[in-house]
Structures are given as structure tokens and as C-alpha cells.
Motif scaffolding. Structure first.
Motif, PDB file in Angstrom:
ATOM      1  N   LYS A  74      27.649  50.702  22.156  1.00 41.06           N
ATOM      2  CA  LYS A  74      26.746  49.659  21.676  1.00 41.06           C
ATOM      3  C   LYS A  74      26.315  50.014  20.256  1.00 41.06           C
ATOM      4  O   LYS A  74      25.917  51.146  19.998  1.00 41.06           O
ATOM      5  CB  LYS A  74      25.485  49.588  22.539  1.00 41.06           C
ATOM      6  CG  LYS A  74      25.679  49.104  23.932  1.00 41.06           C
ATOM      7  CD  LYS A  74      24.323  49.039  24.640  1.00 41.06           C
ATOM      8  CE  LYS A  74      24.462  48.475  26.028  1.00 41.06           C
ATOM      9  NZ  LYS A  74      23.159  48.355  26.702  1.00 41.06           N
ATOM     10  N   GLU A  81      11.239  46.588  22.761  1.00 37.77           N
ATOM     11  CA  GLU A  81      12.191  45.608  23.322  1.00 37.77           C
ATOM     12  C   GLU A  81      13.619  46.151  23.265  1.00 37.77           C
ATOM     13  O   GLU A  81      14.377  46.029  24.231  1.00 37.77           O
ATOM     14  CB  GLU A  81      12.098  44.274  22.565  1.00 37.77           C
ATOM     15  CG  GLU A  81      10.754  43.579  22.682  1.00 37.77           C
ATOM     16  CD  GLU A  81       9.664  44.191  21.789  1.00 37.77           C
ATOM     17  OE1 GLU A  81       8.480  44.026  22.131  1.00 37.77           O
ATOM     18  OE2 GLU A  81       9.981  44.833  20.767  1.00 37.77           O
ATOM     19  N   LEU A  82      13.986  46.741  22.133  1.00 36.93           N
ATOM     20  CA  LEU A  82      15.324  47.316  21.984  1.00 36.93           C
ATOM     21  C   LEU A  82      15.490  48.509  22.917  1.00 36.93           C
ATOM     22  O   LEU A  82      16.522  48.642  23.587  1.00 36.93           O
ATOM     23  CB  LEU A  82      15.571  47.724  20.528  1.00 36.93           C
ATOM     24  CG  LEU A  82      16.914  48.390  20.215  1.00 36.93           C
ATOM     25  CD1 LEU A  82      18.092  47.521  20.652  1.00 36.93           C
ATOM     26  CD2 LEU A  82      17.008  48.711  18.724  1.00 36.93           C
ATOM     27  N   LYS A  93      14.201  49.064  25.753  1.00 34.89           N
ATOM     28  CA  LYS A  93      14.351  48.634  27.143  1.00 34.89           C
ATOM     29  C   LYS A  93      15.745  48.100  27.467  1.00 34.89           C
ATOM     30  O   LYS A  93      16.111  47.987  28.633  1.00 34.89           O
ATOM     31  CB  LYS A  93      13.278  47.607  27.490  1.00 34.89           C
ATOM     32  CG  LYS A  93      11.901  48.236  27.561  1.00 34.89           C
ATOM     33  CD  LYS A  93      10.816  47.209  27.772  1.00 34.89           C
ATOM     34  CE  LYS A  93       9.443  47.882  27.713  1.00 34.89           C
ATOM     35  NZ  LYS A  93       8.364  46.914  27.784  1.00 34.89           N
ATOM     36  N   THR A  94      16.555  47.783  26.453  1.00 33.06           N
ATOM     37  CA  THR A  94      17.926  47.310  26.686  1.00 33.06           C
ATOM     38  C   THR A  94      18.903  48.469  26.891  1.00 33.06           C
ATOM     39  O   THR A  94      20.037  48.245  27.314  1.00 33.06           O
ATOM     40  CB  THR A  94      18.448  46.442  25.520  1.00 33.06           C
ATOM     41  OG1 THR A  94      18.651  47.261  24.354  1.00 33.06           O
ATOM     42  CG2 THR A  94      17.521  45.282  25.220  1.00 33.06           C
ATOM     43  N   LEU A  95      18.479  49.687  26.581  1.00 35.08           N
ATOM     44  CA  LEU A  95      19.359  50.851  26.669  1.00 35.08           C
ATOM     45  C   LEU A  95      19.222  51.519  28.033  1.00 35.08           C
ATOM     46  O   LEU A  95      18.116  51.688  28.542  1.00 35.08           O
ATOM     47  CB  LEU A  95      19.028  51.843  25.554  1.00 35.08           C
ATOM     48  CG  LEU A  95      19.177  51.279  24.145  1.00 35.08           C
ATOM     49  CD1 LEU A  95      18.656  52.259  23.111  1.00 35.08           C
ATOM     50  CD2 LEU A  95      20.628  50.911  23.860  1.00 35.08           C
ATOM     51  N   LYS A  96      20.357  51.905  28.581  1.00 35.32           N
ATOM     52  CA  LYS A  96      20.373  52.520  29.914  1.00 35.32           C
ATOM     53  C   LYS A  96      21.041  53.886  29.856  1.00 35.32           C
ATOM     54  O   LYS A  96      21.963  54.111  29.068  1.00 35.32           O
ATOM     55  CB  LYS A  96      21.138  51.625  30.904  1.00 35.32           C
ATOM     56  CG  LYS A  96      20.555  50.219  31.029  1.00 35.32           C
ATOM     57  CD  LYS A  96      19.138  50.248  31.541  1.00 35.32           C
ATOM     58  CE  LYS A  96      18.484  48.877  31.546  1.00 35.32           C
ATOM     59  NZ  LYS A  96      17.043  48.936  31.505  1.00 35.32           N
ATOM     60  N   ASP A 141      24.655  54.926  28.441  1.00 34.53           N
ATOM     61  CA  ASP A 141      25.184  54.069  27.371  1.00 34.53           C
ATOM     62  C   ASP A 141      25.648  54.917  26.190  1.00 34.53           C
ATOM     63  O   ASP A 141      24.928  55.814  25.738  1.00 34.53           O
ATOM     64  CB  ASP A 141      24.111  53.099  26.843  1.00 34.53           C
ATOM     65  CG  ASP A 141      23.823  51.934  27.755  1.00 34.53           C
ATOM     66  OD1 ASP A 141      24.561  51.738  28.744  1.00 34.53           O
ATOM     67  OD2 ASP A 141      22.835  51.212  27.486  1.00 34.53           O
ATOM     68  N   SER A 178       7.909  53.506  26.413  1.00 34.44           N
ATOM     69  CA  SER A 178       9.247  52.940  26.204  1.00 34.44           C
ATOM     70  C   SER A 178      10.095  53.815  25.281  1.00 34.44           C
ATOM     71  O   SER A 178      10.725  53.342  24.346  1.00 34.44           O
ATOM     72  CB  SER A 178       9.170  51.515  25.645  1.00 34.44           C
ATOM     73  OG  SER A 178       8.485  50.667  26.528  1.00 34.44           O
ATOM     74  N   ASP A 207      16.628  56.984  29.751  1.00 37.75           N
ATOM     75  CA  ASP A 207      16.209  55.674  29.257  1.00 37.75           C
ATOM     76  C   ASP A 207      14.710  55.466  29.464  1.00 37.75           C
ATOM     77  O   ASP A 207      14.016  56.324  30.027  1.00 37.75           O
ATOM     78  CB  ASP A 207      17.055  54.547  29.862  1.00 37.75           C
ATOM     79  CG  ASP A 207      16.944  54.416  31.373  1.00 37.75           C
ATOM     80  OD1 ASP A 207      15.872  54.725  31.939  1.00 37.75           O
ATOM     81  OD2 ASP A 207      17.927  53.972  31.992  1.00 37.75           O
TER      82      ASP A 207
END
Length: 185
Positions: A3, A12-13, A15-18, A21, A117, A166
Motif C-alpha cells: 500500500k 483516519e489513515l 485505522k485503515t492499516l492492518k 500490511d 490510533s 495496528d
């Protein structure tokens, strides 16, 4: 497929990472190790401002070697992140969100990551010369007396990293072990 992530690392960004990744990180990051983190936390304890804006910042746990002629920076491999565990929750409490290093983190750090976060990125130890290729700009910010541990601002392009922990506390080191053990049953 990795990614592409453009900093700053907003909640917000993050929280999209797991965990697990693969990412290519681009943007401004800061360098600091244990002596620098200790000084920053002492500064905060005195009620004084940090020498950089920590809001949504990513800090690379590195003590780069001096740059050779024609280079932006010398070898820039990660240091053991556990050395910063005593300081990481405080740094996250003032807005720092991303951490880059190697090795495991204490439960207190993981809890702070969940609260604020945060994301812990892993860099490959022993690959400092390769990682330095991603660094396009390096500027001293503060603590020059700390030498390699001084606070620096870097601009990186497509720095190859892996999300180890994460913002939900999922930990690749634990997940990978569980997956391996399950495959042996």
C-alpha cells in the motif's frame, strides 16, 4: 502488493492499516532514539514545547551513520524499539502516531496505540543502506550534542515497511506465530 501511504499519519489513515500490511511510506518523518526520547519527555514534563510538531508525526527509531560525499544520509537501519517503550506512550499522548523500528513492544505501548490510533511499522534490521535509499532529505532539528541520536527531519519516498502492530492492537508477531502453530496441528 504494498500500500502506498502518504504522510502525515492521521487517525483516519492509521485505522485503515492492518497488521501484516506491506507499505511504501512517503512524506516527512522524524528520527530519534532513547537519548532523544528521554530529552523530549523531560521537555514535556517541564511544560515546554517540543522542537517539532508531534501531531500525526511518525518517528523512526534510528541513529544514522554520517553521510558520505554525495549522499543525503549514511546507513539508516532501525534500532530496537523496546528502548523507546518507556517514552512511546507519552509521545503518543501529544500526537505522535507512527513508530518505525524493529522488535517487540511492551503491552503498555500497545494499549497507548489503541488509545491514540498508533501504528508500529517494522523495518528490516541489517538493511540500513537499502533503507537509506528511500531518504531524499535529512535536516538536523535539535539535540546535535546527541550525535547519531539527534532529532532529525527526513523526507522519505516509498520507504518499504510492514505494519507490525495496528491501531486495534493486532500484532503480526503474535498472529504469525498463531498461524504457524495452527498449521502444525
Amino acid at each position: 502488493m504494498a500500500k502506498k501511504i502518504n504522510l502525515p499519519l492521521t487517525p483516519e489513515l492509521a485505522k485503515t492499516l492492518k497488521a501484516g500490511d506491506e507499505v511504501l511510506l512517503t512524506g516527512t518523518i522524524y528520527t530519534s532514539r532513547d537519548a532523544g526520547h528521554k530529552r523530549m519527555c523531560e521537555t514535556l514534563a517541564k511544560g515546554e514545547p517540543l522542537p517539532f510538531n508531534p501531531e500525526n508525526a511518525t518517528i523512526y527509531y534510528v541513529g544514522p551513520t554520517p553521510a558520505k560525499p554525495g549522499q543525503v544520509i549514511g546507513s539508516a537501519g532501525p534500532t530496537t524499539s523496546g528502548r523507546m517503550d518507556a517514552y512511546a506512550p507519552t509521545m503518543m499522548s501529544v500526537g505522535a502516531r507512527g513508530m518505525i523500528g524493529k522488535g517487540a513492544r511492551l503491552p503498555e505501548v500497545v494499549e497507548a496505540m489503541k488509545k491514540y490510533s498508533g501504528v508500529y511499522f517494522g523495518a528490516i534490521g541489517g538493511a540500513g543502506a537499502l533503507l537509506a535509499r528511500s531518504i531524499k532529505k535529512c535536516e538536523l532539528v535539535a539535540y546535535e550534542d546527541l550525535g547519531a541520536e539527534a532529532l532529525r527531519e527526513l523526507y522519505v519516498e516509498d520507504m518499504p515497511l510492514v505494519v507490525i502492530i495496528d491501531s486495534e492492537g493486532n500484532n503480526l508477531y503474535e498472529l504469525g506465530r498463531e498461524e504457524y502453530l495452527a498449521s502444525k496441528k
